[in-house]
Design an enzyme around this catalytic site. Structure first.
Site, PDB file in Angstrom:
ATOM      1  N   ASP A  12    -116.985  76.401 -41.831  1.00 51.11           N
ATOM      2  CA  ASP A  12    -117.605  75.600 -40.777  1.00 51.11           C
ATOM      3  C   ASP A  12    -116.556  75.074 -39.795  1.00 51.11           C
ATOM      4  O   ASP A  12    -115.460  74.680 -40.206  1.00 51.11           O
ATOM      5  CB  ASP A  12    -118.336  74.413 -41.433  1.00 51.11           C
ATOM      6  CG  ASP A  12    -119.108  73.594 -40.433  1.00 51.11           C
ATOM      7  OD1 ASP A  12    -120.166  74.081 -39.985  1.00 51.11           O
ATOM      8  OD2 ASP A  12    -118.669  72.487 -40.092  1.00 51.11           O
ATOM      9  N   GLU A  65    -107.438  87.301 -54.339  1.00 50.29           N
ATOM     10  CA  GLU A  65    -107.421  87.311 -55.816  1.00 50.29           C
ATOM     11  C   GLU A  65    -108.807  87.595 -56.376  1.00 50.29           C
ATOM     12  O   GLU A  65    -108.960  88.067 -57.491  1.00 50.29           O
ATOM     13  CB  GLU A  65    -106.977  85.944 -56.351  1.00 50.29           C
ATOM     14  CG  GLU A  65    -105.517  85.648 -56.199  1.00 50.29           C
ATOM     15  CD  GLU A  65    -105.248  84.212 -56.684  1.00 50.29           C
ATOM     16  OE1 GLU A  65    -105.839  83.783 -57.701  1.00 50.29           O
ATOM     17  OE2 GLU A  65    -104.450  83.528 -56.005  1.00 50.29           O
TER      18      GLU A  65
END
Ligand code: GLC
Length: 561
Positions: free
Chosen positions: A209, A251
């Site tokens: 956001d 990851e």
């Protein structure tokens, strides 16, 4: 019901169709008038049948809901109005079973004033380490009675609020949304931990956001219109933050989509460098008026700005912050601008709907990923909310001149005859639904092959199964004034007529889908789009009568199946 499509494991996000769920208004499972996770879980088969690849949820965390959940009190708790963390985990797993990935929304620029950090900062007082996590300052003027600087708000009104001990704190949005200090190590560490928290729970991506607002000019210098750099938009430090986020996402094979409102295409593309965000919303396309030359320029600029960084474009027609597409396209000004939103603008919904159908097909044929906002597939118009029911703070902060964003956040109609059109079991949802919305209900549209839902359903099916859609090249074809025509490889062509006259179509072998019928001469009427496949060996030009397409065999060739 259609069989769920398989979960794609490649770079799915490069050409995904992502459906935005505004949980408060999607489906109400417990009948209290507010949408919730139980409602979403019950409707997951609808999303699978529609054929979307992922769902982005606007914030579902603990929140006083002053700004619809973009005022987060705790990122690791689901707001009780929506459900529990265990339910969110179930939802993520159930969606995945149906081939749908989940994207969550993180709001790093600010927190709620009810967040533990802000409450502690208020309590600890001036000069405390707790206050360093935010932007607290003494005021200007003789007695500190003036705000520390002149920064403009993102929501009109003040950007500073004074607390009881005399200090002021910064909030680019409402006073209930204090801005975090991103120069502070703990702020960075906390957000890295939040990202891991949600990736560990199986989410596939994160929407960021207000992604270009986090970093602030450390001097908090006054703002002067037109002076570069802006003191809080697009500061260079942001890129370092997103590089560290990208390492975490990698990851987990997670992806980011940034909410980056930057008209400067070169600055925008910096966020999409290979070690930063994967994608960002294309607001230039969202705001673009319904005009062929403007759209073509926006598409060209978009593709040109993304190409050097190797990022896929995104295509967005609407979201929870902007005027619904069928309404916008039915007005004289078909672009979108927060500054010019007004009450009671004359609207031709028939025209807007026709254009929105064509725009949907244009959007779905462009290279990159596509965002759909709940209700877009139903052709919902912007609703007129009675002034005394408007909750969006943008309305009050504008002094009542801006209608705010609630008109695009009205609870969805599922069943034409049920209370609240099947949104929940009560007839009183949190925002009032217009009286004539039964015609937009999912069950009505399912039974109507000419409905907006039927169009989206078929367009998504074709996009998923036919060749040429998604990532890849786009080549413009010669076309008359006001007509957009391009090919996408594998003979796929898209033609959109934005002129006032019917347009002749190029030679083609197959009509895949059109947003409305062709005319008696086989031409494309105004505000209509069509997907075509160019003639393949063994096929010849199509014969079109009254909108029905017939594929003709070549003379002496085998009849086609
Ligand atoms: C984003 C959201 C909007 C929210 C604002 C503040 O623009 O999309 O709904 O009000 O950020 O968090």
């Amino acid at each position: 019901m259609a069989a769920p499509h398989l979960l794609r494991t490649d770079d799915w996000w490069r050409d995904a169709v992502i459906y935005q769920v505004y949980p408060r208004s999607f489906a109400d499972g417990d009948g209290d008038g507010t949408g919730d996770l139980a409602g979403v879980r019950a409707r997951l088969p609808y999303l699978a049948e529609l054929g979307v690849d992922a769902v982005w949820f606007t914030p579902w965390y603990l929140s006083p809901l002053v700004d619809g959940g973009y005022d987060v009190a705790d990122y690791r708790t689901i707001d009780p109005a929506f459900g529990t963390l265990a339910e969110a985990e179930k939802l993520i797993a159930e969606a995945r079973e149906l081939g749908i990935r989940v994207i969550v929304d993180i709001v790093p620029n600010h927190v709620s004033d009810q967040h533990a950090w802000f409450r502690a900062a208020l309590e600890a007082g001036p000069g405390s380490p707790e206050r360093e996590l935010f932007h607290f300052r003494p005021g200007c003027g003789e007695n500190g009675e003036l705000p520390p600087n002149t920064w403009p708000s993102q929501f009109s009104g003040q950007t500073w609020t004074r607390v009881a001990d005399g200090e002021w704190y910064l909030h680019l949005f409402t006073p209930e949304q204090p801005d975090l200090n991103w120069a502070h190590r703990a702020v960075r560490a906390e957000h890295e931990s939040i990202l891991r928290f949600w990736f560990e729970r199986g989410v596939a991506g994160v929407r960021i956001d207000s992604a270009a607002l986090l970093a602030k000019d450390p001097a908090l210098a006054d703002f002067t219109e037109g002076v570069d750099p802006h003191p809080y938009i697009d500061q260079d430090e942001l890129h370092d933050i997103y590089r560290s986020w990208r390492a975490i996402a990698d990851e987990y094979d997670g992806v980011f989509v940034g909410e980056v409102w930057l008209p400067d295409t070169e600055r925008f593309a910096r966020y999409l460098r290979p070690d930063e965000l994967h994608t960002a919303f294309n607001f230039n396309f969202l705001a673009c008026p319904w005009a062929a030359d403007r759209l073509r320029r926006t598409i060209d600029d978009t593709l040109a700005e993304h190409a050097p960084v190797g990022a896929p474009a995104t295509w967005v027609l609407c979201n929870h912050d902007v005027t619904r597409t069928v309404t916008r396209y039915g007005r004289e000004d078909t672009g979108f601008d927060f500054a010019t939103k007004a009450f009671a603008t004359p609207t031709d919904l028939g025209l807007g709907t026709r254009r929105a159908r064509a725009a949907a097909m244009l959007t779905l044929a462009l290279p990159g990923s596509v965002y759909l906002y709940q209700g877009e597939e139903l052709g919902l118009p912007e609703a007129d909310i009675p002034r005394d029911r408007i909750q969006d703070p943008m309305h009050a902060r504008s002094g009542g001149t801006d209608p705010g964003r609630d008109g695009c956040r009205v609870p969805l109609p599922w069943n034409a005859e049920a209370p609240s059109y099947g949104f929940g079991s009560t007839s009183e949802p949190w925002l009032p639904q217009p009286r004539d919305w039964s015609r937009y209900a999912v069950d009505r549209q399912r039974a109507d092959p000419g409905s907006m839902l039927a169009l989206y359903h078929e367009a998504l099916r074709q996009r998923r199964t036919a060749e040429g859609f998604g990532d890849g090249p786009l080549t413009w074809l010669p076309a008359g004034d006001g007509v957009l025509a391009f090919t996408r490889g594998h003979g796929l062509m898209c033609v959109v007529n934005l002129s006032d006259e019917p347009a002749a179509l190029p030679a083609y072998g197959e009509l895949i889908l059109s947003s409305g019928p062709l005319d008696a001469e086989g031409r494309l009427p105004r505000d209509t789009a069509v997907w075509l496949r160019s003639p393949a060996p063994g096929r010849t030009a199509i014969e079109v009568t009254g909108g029905n397409s017939v594929i003709m065999p070549l003379p002496g060739g085998e009849p086609l199946p």
